[in-house]
Design an enzyme around this catalytic site. Structure first.
Site, short mmCIF file in Angstrom:
data_model
loop_
_atom_site.label_atom_id
_atom_site.label_comp_id
_atom_site.label_asym_id
_atom_site.label_seq_id
_atom_site.Cartn_x
_atom_site.Cartn_y
_atom_site.Cartn_z
N LYS A 102 0.67 -1.22 0.09
CA LYS A 102 -0.20 0.08 -0.19
C LYS A 102 0.85 1.22 -0.07
CE LYS A 102 -2.25 -1.32 3.75
NZ LYS A 102 -2.00 -2.57 4.02
N THR A 103 1.75 1.30 1.01
CA THR A 103 2.72 2.44 1.17
C THR A 103 3.40 2.77 -0.30
OG1 THR A 103 2.83 2.30 3.36
CG2 THR A 103 4.39 3.59 2.15
N GLU A 128 -3.59 5.95 1.42
CA GLU A 128 -3.63 4.29 1.83
C GLU A 128 -5.26 4.00 2.61
OE1 GLU A 128 -0.44 2.29 3.78
OE2 GLU A 128 0.93 3.68 3.25
#
Length: 463
Positions: A120-121, A164
């Site tokens: 995600k990051t 996110e």
């Protein structure tokens, strides 16, 4: 300037220095809110927030909560007995979960929400950097710093907001994105999910939050993601765009060619081939870039422009971040803490190691995760030439009887891995210095404070 939600014009953040909390605090401060908060210890992130006018207290105490605070913002990690939370209850000050605060900040924008068990990051960062490079000035909230402390968030003048979407506590159910990305779906966060069925149900709820006429970008390669795609098939008002190396992917990856610590990626998009460079190593990062490409195109950004702009992404702190080199040894920091992430990062680094060895300092994160996935973590560490395994970093959890790093060490040793238990974190630098040779790569790996060991290892290697 975007309006500040009235309930958040004077917010107080408990744990303001955390990755998720600090980003929301930064955006609110940039919008003109009178931001305050507390954290257990001082940090560069806290100092960056002070530079934006925020008041940051050290330690947690009821008197830190200002009398005129409009709300108290918390994450799921804040315990019920926190004194500032108790003070808020006594004074009748509303308590807002960070996911509700972030959802409010996204109102009026065109949100892209990035979800998945891993990546995600990185994917959020790729979108933030590439869209910024194109002059679109997006707002964004990321779970890690891009280059300097406090760079995990930005209040932009453009209409796009990239964030996110955290599944760990189901907080991603609060968002209503125009475009949602799902990178993968696996069982994790065992304190909150008892089975894969619960995981699927949670992701289905997230997909159901996509705005009518919006797009879901989802992996065509990952088994869990493919199963989810089957489960949500036929939903009205939702366009699904799959991506990956699978032959049936809508955005199909033809080639991922590694070149040291970069990759060249060729995809077929709308019937045309497109080749671009990803400036970080590894197949999984290349696929993250393809997900970012598909999401940007879904918002109307020209594919060729975005493909070129993606090259400007050079990494995010703690995601295979080079900390330095000494004595011919490179030290790299990795946030990987789930077996899939550990394997992916080790495979990526292996491609850039040349003739050198890959040495790992691994710190398990959470007792519950180690209890459920310790054997798999040990299996993943067999990809390293040698590993040092530290005690479990507890984070928000209390110990579980019988759950120790031995679960990982025994699993790795049973498969012939060179693995060393080390209970004294202060001895890591000397241990690694005794193991490393010129040409080796050392990875400090885990989601806890193992990241602090990189400078110590470099200093010891230089001596």
């Amino acid at each position: 300037m975007a309006a500040i939600p009235s309930a958040m014009d004077r917010p107080h953040f408990i744990g303001i220095g955390g990755a998720g909390m600090s980003g929301i605090a930064k955006i609110l401060a940039m919008r003109g809110a009178q931001v305050a908060g507390s954290d257990a210890k001082d940090s560069a992130t806290a100092e960056a927030l002070r530079g934006l006018g925020a008041t940051v207290h050290l330690g947690h105490a009821g008197e830190h909560l200002a009398a005129d605070a409009s709300c108290v913002v918390v994450s799921s990690a804040i315990r019920a007995d926190n004194p500032e939370l108790a003070a808020a209850a006594e004074r009748g000050i509303p308590v807002v979960h960070r996911s509700d605060a972030l959802a409010a900040l996204m109102d009026g924008s065109r949100p892209i929400a990035v979800a998945g068990t891993h990546g995600k990051t990185t994917t959020t960062s790729m979108l933030a950097v590439s869209l910024s490079t194109l002059g679109l000035d997006p707002s964004y909230a990321i779970g890690g710093d891009l280059d300097v402390p406090g760079s995990n968030a930005h209040h932009g003048g453009g209409e796009i907001f990239v964030a996110e979407a955290d599944e760990s506590d189901r907080s991603f159910h609060k968002y209503a994105p125009e475009v949602a990305i799902i990178l993968n779906v696996e069982l994790d966060h065992h304190a909150n999910y008892a089975s894969m069925d619960e995981i699927y149900e949670s992701f289905e709820t997230f997909v159901g939050r996509v705005r009518t006429g919006g797009t879901l970008v989802v992996s065509a390669d990952h088994d869990g993601a493919r199963e989810l795609t089957k489960r949500i098939a036929g939903r009205d008002g939702l366009r699904v765009a799959t991506y990956g190396e699978a032959a049936d992917a809508d955005v199909r990856v033809l080639r991922i060619a590694p070149h040291g610590l970069t990759s060249e990626v060729t995809v077929v998009l709308d019937g045309e081939e497109l080749t671009f460079t990803v400036s970080v190593p590894g197949r999984h990062y290349a696929l993250n870039a393809v997900a970012a490409l598909a999401a940007g195109v879904a918002l109307g950004v020209p594919a060729s422009d975005l493909a070129q702009a993606l090259r400007s992404y050079t990494g995010v702190k703690r995601r295979l971040q080079l900390k330095g080199a000494a004595g011919g040894v490179q030290v790299i920091d990795s946030y990987a803490h789930h077996p899939t992430e550990i394997s992916a990062d080790l495979e990526a680094i292996r491609g850039g190691a040349g003739e050198g060895r890959v040495l790992v300092v691994f710190q398990p994160h959470l007792f519950s995760r180690t209890q459920e996935l310790g054997v798999e973590m040990g299996e993943a560490l067999t990809l390293a030439d040698a590993s040092v395994v530290l005690d479990i970093y507890p984070a928000r959890e209390d110990p579980i009887p019988g759950v120790t790093s031995a679960l990982i060490i025994d699993a790795a040793a049973a498969r012939g891995a060179d693995v060393t238990p080390l209970h004294d974190k202060g001895a890591v630098a000397d241990t690694i210095a005794g193991m490393a040779r010129p040409g080796d790569l050392v990875l400090t790996m885990g989601a806890g404070d193992v990241t602090d060991l990189g400078p110590e290892i470099l200093a010891r290697l230089e001596s």
